[in-house]
Design a protein around this motif. Sequence first.
Motif, PDB file in Angstrom:
ATOM      1  N   TYR A  11      11.288  56.528  32.297  1.00  0.00           N
ATOM      2  CA  TYR A  11      10.187  55.684  32.785  1.00  0.00           C
ATOM      3  C   TYR A  11      10.661  54.248  32.995  1.00  0.00           C
ATOM      4  O   TYR A  11      10.382  53.630  34.026  1.00  0.00           O
ATOM      5  N   PHE A  44       6.568  62.930  30.104  1.00  0.00           N
ATOM      6  CA  PHE A  44       7.544  62.177  30.889  1.00  0.00           C
ATOM      7  C   PHE A  44       8.395  61.358  29.930  1.00  0.00           C
ATOM      8  O   PHE A  44       7.871  60.713  29.014  1.00  0.00           O
ATOM      9  N   LEU A  85       2.278  57.316  35.046  1.00  0.00           N
ATOM     10  CA  LEU A  85       3.455  57.687  34.264  1.00  0.00           C
ATOM     11  C   LEU A  85       3.362  57.203  32.824  1.00  0.00           C
ATOM     12  O   LEU A  85       3.871  57.859  31.909  1.00  0.00           O
ATOM     13  N   VAL A 124       3.931  59.517  29.583  1.00  0.00           N
ATOM     14  CA  VAL A 124       4.862  59.210  28.490  1.00  0.00           C
ATOM     15  C   VAL A 124       4.164  59.396  27.149  1.00  0.00           C
ATOM     16  O   VAL A 124       4.701  60.017  26.220  1.00  0.00           O
ATOM     17  N   GLU A 170      10.354  58.575  28.129  1.00  0.00           N
ATOM     18  CA  GLU A 170      10.162  57.131  28.076  1.00  0.00           C
ATOM     19  C   GLU A 170      11.370  56.390  28.624  1.00  0.00           C
ATOM     20  O   GLU A 170      11.233  55.388  29.347  1.00  0.00           O
ATOM     21  N   ASN A 199      10.723  52.496  36.670  1.00  0.00           N
ATOM     22  CA  ASN A 199       9.607  51.560  36.807  1.00  0.00           C
ATOM     23  C   ASN A 199      10.118  50.119  36.817  1.00  0.00           C
ATOM     24  O   ASN A 199       9.794  49.313  35.954  1.00  0.00           O
TER      25      ASN A 199
END
Length: 248
Positions: free
Chosen positions: A97, A92, A83, A87, A94, A101
Motif C-alpha cells: 500500500y 491488502f 485500499l 489493509v 500494508e 500510494n
Amino acid sequence: DLLEAELFGYEPGAFTGAGRKAKPGKFELAHEGTIFLDEIGDMPLEMQAKLLRVLEEKEIERIGGIRPIRTDFRLITATHEDLGKLVEAGKFREDLYYRVNVIRIDIPPLRKRREDIPLLIEYFLKKMKRSGKDIPWQITDDAINFLTNEYHWPGNVRELVNVLERVTSMAEGNVIRLDEILPFTAEWKKEKYKITSDYFKKVTAEAEREALLKLLEQVGGNVRKAADIIGVHRTGLYKKLKKYGLRL
C-alpha cells in the motif's frame, strides 16, 4: 496462474499449455517505460507479495526460469476500492500500500462531474461509426438532458459506454432518441416516462432478438428445431432472423 504468466512471462514448457518459445511478461516489456495495473485492490495476496518484490528489487524471474531479469518501470494503478480499508481488513498488504500510494488522484464518480458527460458522449459516439458508413451519430436534446442531468450512472463511464454501444447497435437511423436510450438504463421503469408506441415496439424487438439468439445457441443453429420450439414455420423464422440481422 494466468495473471502471473501474463505479468512475469514464462520459459518454454514451464507449465501445461505453455508454448515452445519463451514469452516475456508485461513487467519485462515495460522496462524503462510505464505499466498500468487496473483494479489492484482485487489482486490476490500471493500476487501482491510478488509485485512488492519486483518493485523493491527491480528484478523478475519468468515462470520456470532461474535467471533474474532486470526491469525498471513506472507503475500506475487504479482501483474502485478503498485500499486503506482493505489493509485494515487484511485483504491488502500494508507494505505494498505504501509502495503504490505515492501520488494519489481521486476521480469523482460520473454523477458528480456531470459537465463532462456531453463531452464524453460526443467522444464515444465519434468512435462508434456505423459499420461501412461514415454517417456520424446524432443525439436529441432531450436524450442529452436525460443522460447529463437525470440519470445517476452507478456504473460510471463504463456504464455510459455500454449504454451508447447498446443503443447504437439497435438503432435503425443515425439519430439517437430518448425512447431508444431508456430501455438500457434503470430509469426507464419510472412512471414519469410514458410508454409510447415506438418505445413499446423497440423494447419488444430487443427482447425477441435476444430470445432468438439464445434459442439458436440452444439448438446449435438448427433452424428446424428452433422453428418447432416456438411454433412457427421455418420460412417465418428465417424472416425474423433477417429482420434482426442474425446469421447462422
